[in-house]
Design a protein around this motif. Structure first.
Motif, PDB file in Angstrom:
ATOM      1  N   ARG A  93       0.616  -1.197  -0.143  1.00 35.32           N
ATOM      2  CA  ARG A  93      -0.022  -0.058  -0.136  1.00 35.32           C
ATOM      3  C   ARG A  93       0.822   1.296   0.139  1.00 35.32           C
ATOM      4  N   GLU A  94       1.978   1.187   0.890  1.00 33.24           N
ATOM      5  CA  GLU A  94       2.701   2.481   0.864  1.00 33.24           C
ATOM      6  C   GLU A  94       3.643   2.760  -0.401  1.00 33.24           C
ATOM      7  N   GLN A  95       3.966   1.757  -1.024  1.00 35.80           N
ATOM      8  CA  GLN A  95       4.525   1.809  -2.193  1.00 35.80           C
ATOM      9  C   GLN A  95       3.696   2.058  -3.431  1.00 35.80           C
ATOM     10  N   ALA A  96       2.555   1.882  -3.502  1.00 42.07           N
ATOM     11  CA  ALA A  96       1.381   1.930  -4.322  1.00 42.07           C
ATOM     12  C   ALA A  96       1.081   3.545  -4.249  1.00 42.07           C
ATOM     13  N   ILE A 111       3.150   5.986  -2.914  1.00 39.40           N
ATOM     14  CA  ILE A 111       4.138   6.923  -3.233  1.00 39.40           C
ATOM     15  C   ILE A 111       4.438   6.667  -4.630  1.00 39.40           C
ATOM     16  N   ARG A 112       4.786   5.695  -5.291  1.00 41.34           N
ATOM     17  CA  ARG A 112       5.223   5.569  -6.746  1.00 41.34           C
ATOM     18  C   ARG A 112       3.999   5.653  -7.698  1.00 41.34           C
ATOM     19  N   LEU A 113       2.915   5.296  -7.459  1.00 41.49           N
ATOM     20  CA  LEU A 113       1.723   5.387  -8.398  1.00 41.49           C
ATOM     21  C   LEU A 113       0.770   6.310  -8.007  1.00 41.49           C
ATOM     22  N   GLY A 114       0.646   6.950  -6.892  1.00 43.39           N
ATOM     23  CA  GLY A 114      -0.430   7.875  -6.478  1.00 43.39           C
ATOM     24  C   GLY A 114      -1.861   7.384  -6.229  1.00 43.39           C
ATOM     25  N   VAL A 115      -1.762   6.174  -5.754  1.00 45.32           N
ATOM     26  CA  VAL A 115      -2.968   5.501  -5.671  1.00 45.32           C
ATOM     27  C   VAL A 115      -3.620   6.070  -4.268  1.00 45.32           C
ATOM     28  N   ILE A 116      -4.748   6.283  -4.274  1.00 45.33           N
ATOM     29  CA  ILE A 116      -5.619   6.457  -2.969  1.00 45.33           C
ATOM     30  C   ILE A 116      -6.460   5.758  -2.506  1.00 45.33           C
TER      31      ILE A 116
END
Length: 179
Positions: A93-96, A98-103
């Motif tokens: 979740r954290e990497q999503a 940071i890297r992908l801008g997922v909310i």
């Protein structure tokens, strides 16, 4: 009546009290017998030294391998921890985010756009910094060997092919029956 013992002088008593001197027999060796003894001593030394050297080499090899095993075990443990980290849902979740801008559902995303920050200015600054770090001979070599980056808009349209055809001889040969 009690008898008293008296020391009666005996003529040889003083000689008996002295410690007897033992003379060692003298050993007379000839040259060939000394050579044979020397060869026997050398053979015994070789018989002792060779296995001792092999033992010491094997002990050092075992020590080196134990150190290698300890190092590889430590590396394995670090990799195992990294694998566990990658398999956790929280890390994903954290990497999503940071890297992908997922909310998450229900969250509101805001993106702050600053017109003062442009990529071109940042890249120009990084290029000038890297140019400052180069020495004079590196700058000279780069000026000769590295092609300057040219945007596609600046390339003049000359209607010339950029790469040769795969089969240039096919155009020169007429098709059979066509003349």
């Amino acid at each position: 009546m009690a008898r008293m013992k008296r020391a009666v002088p005996i003529a040889g008593r003083e000689k008996q009290r002295r410690t007897p001197v033992v003379k060692a027999p003298t050993l007379k060796l000839s040259a060939p017998s000394i050579f044979v003894i020397f060869l026997a001593v050398i053979a015994v030394l070789v018989m002792i030294i060779v296995p001792l050297r092999n033992y010491m080499e094997q002990r050092s090899e075992i020590t080196r391998l134990n150190a290698s095993i300890a190092q590889l075990t430590e590396r394995k443990d670090r990799m195992q921890l990294e694998i566990e980290k990658y398999q956790s849902d929280e890390y994903v979740r954290e990497q999503a985010r940071i890297r992908l801008g997922v909310i998450e559902p229900g969250e509101i995303a805001f993106r702050v756009v600053d017109p003062g920050l442009e990529n071109s200015r940042q890249t120009a600054e990084s290029l000038t910094e890297s140019a400052k770090q180069l020495s004079w001979y590196e700058k000279l070599w780069d000026s000769v060997s590295v092609l300057p980056e040219v945007e596609e808009e600046e390339i003049p349209d000359t209607h010339m092919p950029l790469a040769p055809d795969a089969n240039p001889a096919a155009e020169d040969i007429p098709a059979p029956g066509a003349q």
